[in-house]
Design an enzyme around this catalytic site. Sequence first.
Site, short mmCIF file in Angstrom:
data_model
loop_
_atom_site.label_atom_id
_atom_site.label_comp_id
_atom_site.label_asym_id
_atom_site.label_seq_id
_atom_site.Cartn_x
_atom_site.Cartn_y
_atom_site.Cartn_z
N ASP A 75 36.56 42.66 -11.81
CA ASP A 75 36.74 41.50 -12.68
C ASP A 75 36.73 42.01 -14.12
O ASP A 75 35.85 42.79 -14.50
CB ASP A 75 35.59 40.50 -12.44
CG ASP A 75 35.71 39.23 -13.26
OD1 ASP A 75 35.87 39.34 -14.49
OD2 ASP A 75 35.61 38.13 -12.68
N ASP A 128 30.72 38.08 -20.48
CA ASP A 128 31.58 37.61 -19.41
C ASP A 128 31.84 36.12 -19.57
O ASP A 128 31.43 35.30 -18.76
CB ASP A 128 30.88 37.90 -18.06
CG ASP A 128 31.72 37.50 -16.87
OD1 ASP A 128 32.96 37.52 -16.98
OD2 ASP A 128 31.13 37.17 -15.82
N ASP A 132 34.57 34.32 -19.53
CA ASP A 132 35.60 33.67 -18.72
C ASP A 132 36.54 32.78 -19.53
O ASP A 132 36.82 31.64 -19.16
CB ASP A 132 34.97 32.91 -17.54
CG ASP A 132 34.39 33.85 -16.50
OD1 ASP A 132 35.16 34.62 -15.91
OD2 ASP A 132 33.15 33.86 -16.30
N HIS A 191 33.49 42.02 -16.16
CA HIS A 191 32.27 42.56 -15.57
C HIS A 191 31.95 44.00 -15.95
O HIS A 191 31.33 44.74 -15.19
CB HIS A 191 32.33 42.42 -14.04
CG HIS A 191 32.27 40.98 -13.60
ND1 HIS A 191 32.13 40.60 -12.29
CD2 HIS A 191 32.31 39.83 -14.31
CE1 HIS A 191 32.11 39.29 -12.21
NE2 HIS A 191 32.23 38.79 -13.42
N GLU A 245 32.93 42.22 -5.14
CA GLU A 245 33.12 42.16 -6.60
C GLU A 245 31.86 42.59 -7.33
O GLU A 245 30.80 42.00 -7.15
CB GLU A 245 33.50 40.72 -6.99
CG GLU A 245 33.66 40.50 -8.49
CD GLU A 245 34.01 39.06 -8.85
OE1 GLU A 245 34.08 38.21 -7.94
OE2 GLU A 245 34.21 38.79 -10.05
N LYS A 271 29.46 43.51 -10.82
CA LYS A 271 29.19 42.87 -12.11
C LYS A 271 28.17 43.67 -12.89
O LYS A 271 27.36 44.40 -12.31
CB LYS A 271 28.71 41.44 -11.88
CG LYS A 271 28.62 40.61 -13.14
CD LYS A 271 28.57 39.12 -12.82
CE LYS A 271 28.35 38.32 -14.10
NZ LYS A 271 28.48 36.87 -13.90
N TRP A 323 31.16 37.78 -4.09
CA TRP A 323 30.42 38.06 -5.31
C TRP A 323 29.07 37.36 -5.20
O TRP A 323 29.01 36.18 -4.88
CB TRP A 323 31.13 37.56 -6.57
CG TRP A 323 30.21 37.64 -7.75
CD1 TRP A 323 29.79 38.77 -8.38
CD2 TRP A 323 29.50 36.55 -8.39
NE1 TRP A 323 28.88 38.46 -9.37
CE2 TRP A 323 28.68 37.12 -9.40
CE3 TRP A 323 29.48 35.16 -8.20
CZ2 TRP A 323 27.86 36.34 -10.22
CZ3 TRP A 323 28.67 34.39 -9.02
CH2 TRP A 323 27.86 34.98 -10.02
N ASP A 329 40.47 34.44 -12.92
CA ASP A 329 39.09 33.94 -12.89
C ASP A 329 38.64 33.62 -14.30
O ASP A 329 38.10 34.47 -15.00
CB ASP A 329 38.16 34.99 -12.24
CG ASP A 329 36.74 34.46 -12.07
OD1 ASP A 329 36.53 33.25 -12.26
OD2 ASP A 329 35.84 35.26 -11.75
N HIS A 376 40.07 40.26 -10.50
CA HIS A 376 39.86 38.95 -11.10
C HIS A 376 40.25 39.11 -12.56
O HIS A 376 39.55 39.81 -13.30
CB HIS A 376 38.40 38.52 -11.01
CG HIS A 376 38.09 37.74 -9.79
ND1 HIS A 376 36.84 37.21 -9.54
CD2 HIS A 376 38.87 37.37 -8.73
CE1 HIS A 376 36.87 36.57 -8.38
NE2 HIS A 376 38.08 36.66 -7.87
#
Length: 413
Positions: free
Chosen positions: A253, A288, A290, A256, A220, A222, A179, A320, A280
Amino acid sequence: MSRFETAKAMYAEIGVDVDAALRALDTVHISMHCWQGDDVTGFESSDGPTGGIAATGNYPGKARNFEELCQDIRKAYSLIPGKHRLNLHAIYPAPGDGTDRDKLEPKHFSQWVDFAKAEGIGLDFNPTFFSHPKAGDTLTLSHPDAGIRRFWIDHARACRRIAASFGKELGTPALNNIWVPDGYKNIPADRLGPRLRLKASLDEIYSEKLDKTHLYDSVESKLFGIGVEAYTVGSHEFYMNYAAYSDVLYLLDLGHFHPTESVADKLSAVLAFSPMAALHVSRPIRWDSDHVIILDDELKELAKEIVRTNALDKVLLGLDFFDASINRVGAWVTGMRNMQKAFLHGLLMPHEQYRKLQDEGRFGELMALSEDLRLYPLGDIWDHYCETKGVPVREKWFADVQAYERDTLSKRR
Ligand code: RNT
Ligand code: ZN
């Protein structure tokens, strides 16, 4: 009859084999991300991450070095049923000797290999394209300067070799996931140029043929990051095409995409064309962010989708998230156990029957049956699973985390 036996009989009535579900759950080895343990800080410097990502909060007790991080990971594993993989980032060398990222070698991660051997687990890996002076302008593999691109290409190549060495040493292939944060804050004057440079960099990275029995590769995508809102070089379309054009896997992810998009829905589109996919699992709130994954509909839908497409062994699953506002060991355990509960939920469903109802156009019945299934006694099966794995049932694990905080984490200052 025990609660488990009663629950099992209820599931049997609708054609669900609980024992088979629990056996399948045993095959799920989630890759737990080391970076929740220290807010993505790593061992190179003590600053937080750059590259458009951020960990917010200042909960005391974060791991400051290899020993503390291992101690915390072991604590988390002791409260999670089953055996799980560990996902490392290149900013966590052990032993670290100040070697810059383009020159890293397997020897710089030998202590992690020893840790993995002692735990009987596999490792996964990620080159780190952020938190570095050469990534200061949020451009790495797509940088207009060939010298900077060279540094990051060499870093990625080094990381692939390190990941392959993990796979070889541990007897289970390691996923090396790329990424990059590359993008622009303002509307770019040239969108194609950076993408062509990223493509050429990736081509060079993957031109080295390494043994596939030890290594999986993924890229990955995004949507945007903080400070790179207008344009992300490695977008969804870019990497989905890159994966189709090369033999590299696509990693999705959950944070993303636009907030109403569903990764659960995208998975079958990827698996229709690729033998495997990587994930992820994260929880975005408005962006995003997380957050720690909770057992929400999004997570359940994702796990359900993996189960009913028979993809338990085709989806490489890593978590993640990085929440610095709560006990970090508790964050890991909450997220890992929730991922497992989501799989159990997906495994305890009469998928064949539901598929038939869909194909026969009996949608009202499908809705009625699947809505009532929501209140089936999943928790009784989960408690039984935890008991048989020798980990605390329900919320009882949190007392262990509190004791660990009192005896260990609170002493870190
Ligand atoms: C960033 C990506 C990336 C990182 C980790 C630390 O938005 O999700 O996967 O979170 O590599
Ligand atoms: Zn990610």
